[in-house]
Design a protein around this motif. Structure first.
Motif, PDB file in Angstrom:
ATOM      1  N   VAL A   1       6.174  -5.728   2.728  1.00 15.03           N
ATOM      2  CA  VAL A   1       6.479  -4.923   1.751  1.00 15.03           C
ATOM      3  C   VAL A   1       6.669  -3.369   2.415  1.00 15.03           C
ATOM      4  N   THR A   2       7.745  -2.980   2.010  1.00 12.37           N
ATOM      5  CA  THR A   2       8.163  -1.337   2.506  1.00 12.37           C
ATOM      6  C   THR A   2       7.785  -0.535   1.265  1.00 12.37           C
ATOM      7  N   LEU A   3       7.029   0.492   1.594  1.00 10.34           N
ATOM      8  CA  LEU A   3       6.717   1.591   0.391  1.00 10.34           C
ATOM      9  C   LEU A   3       7.014   2.869   0.885  1.00 10.34           C
ATOM     10  N   SER A   4       7.242   3.729  -0.197  1.00 10.55           N
ATOM     11  CA  SER A   4       7.381   5.041   0.317  1.00 10.55           C
ATOM     12  C   SER A   4       6.408   5.742  -0.899  1.00 10.55           C
ATOM     13  N   HIS A   5       5.866   6.999  -0.472  1.00 13.20           N
ATOM     14  CA  HIS A   5       4.927   7.702  -1.511  1.00 13.20           C
ATOM     15  C   HIS A   5       4.938   8.883  -0.508  1.00 13.20           C
TER      16      HIS A   5
ATOM     17  N   TRP B   1      -1.031  -2.404  -2.053  1.00 15.76           N
ATOM     18  CA  TRP B   1      -0.012  -3.320  -2.636  1.00 15.76           C
ATOM     19  C   TRP B   1      -0.471  -4.836  -3.056  1.00 15.76           C
ATOM     20  N   GLU B   2       0.169  -4.964  -4.212  1.00 12.37           N
ATOM     21  CA  GLU B   2      -0.199  -6.582  -4.759  1.00 12.37           C
ATOM     22  C   GLU B   2       0.935  -7.295  -5.052  1.00 12.37           C
TER      23      GLU B   2
ATOM     24  N   VAL C   1      -4.630  -3.967   1.455  1.00 10.02           N
ATOM     25  CA  VAL C   1      -5.271  -2.666   1.299  1.00 10.02           C
ATOM     26  C   VAL C   1      -4.723  -2.000   2.425  1.00 10.02           C
ATOM     27  N   LEU C   2      -4.457  -0.624   2.232  1.00  9.85           N
ATOM     28  CA  LEU C   2      -4.092   0.265   3.167  1.00  9.85           C
ATOM     29  C   LEU C   2      -5.053   1.140   3.759  1.00  9.85           C
ATOM     30  N   GLY C   3      -5.569   1.059   4.909  1.00 13.05           N
ATOM     31  CA  GLY C   3      -6.816   1.881   5.195  1.00 13.05           C
ATOM     32  C   GLY C   3      -6.620   3.407   5.446  1.00 13.05           C
TER      33      GLY C   3
END
Length: 112
Positions: free
Chosen positions: A33-37, A49-50, A63-65
């Motif tokens: 999964v590619t996220l931006s924030h 993300w889930e 979980v992103l630590g």
């Protein structure tokens, strides 16, 4: 099993500085999964993300630590996600340590 994936975003109202799922790829039981924030550091960052089935049941949580201030967008993977037999779609949503789970769902249409 590999899936061909068609991607689309389910339209919902946008909120300021929410996490955005940019892309999802699936290889067997592995989701990438590619996220931006707009991570600003430990005070505000995308922290997970889930994967959800069509009924909203969780199939796996990544979980992103730590914050990814200088790495945007970024991609992280999760193995061991079991897609229910006969499923034609799953959804991915992201969360932040400040606002919790986003209402935005990224739809992943599964094709053989």
């Amino acid at each position: 099993m590999k899936y061909a994936v068609l991607l689309s975003l389910v339209a919902v109202p946008a909120f300021a500085d929410g996490p955005v799922v940019e892309n999802v790829t699936i290889d067997g039981d592995r989701f990438s999964v590619t996220l931006s924030h707009g991570d600003t550091g430990w005070d505000d960052y995308a922290d997970g993300w889930e994967v959800l089935d069509a009924d909203g049941n969780s199939l796996g949580i990544r979980v992103l630590g730590h914050p990814h201030v200088n790495e945007q967008p970024f991609t992280r993977s999760l193995s061991g996600v079991q897609i229910p037999a006969g499923a034609t779609v799953v959804y991915v949503r992201a969360r932040t340590n400040v606002d919790g789970w986003s209402d935005d769902l990224f739809e992943v249409v599964l094709t053989d």
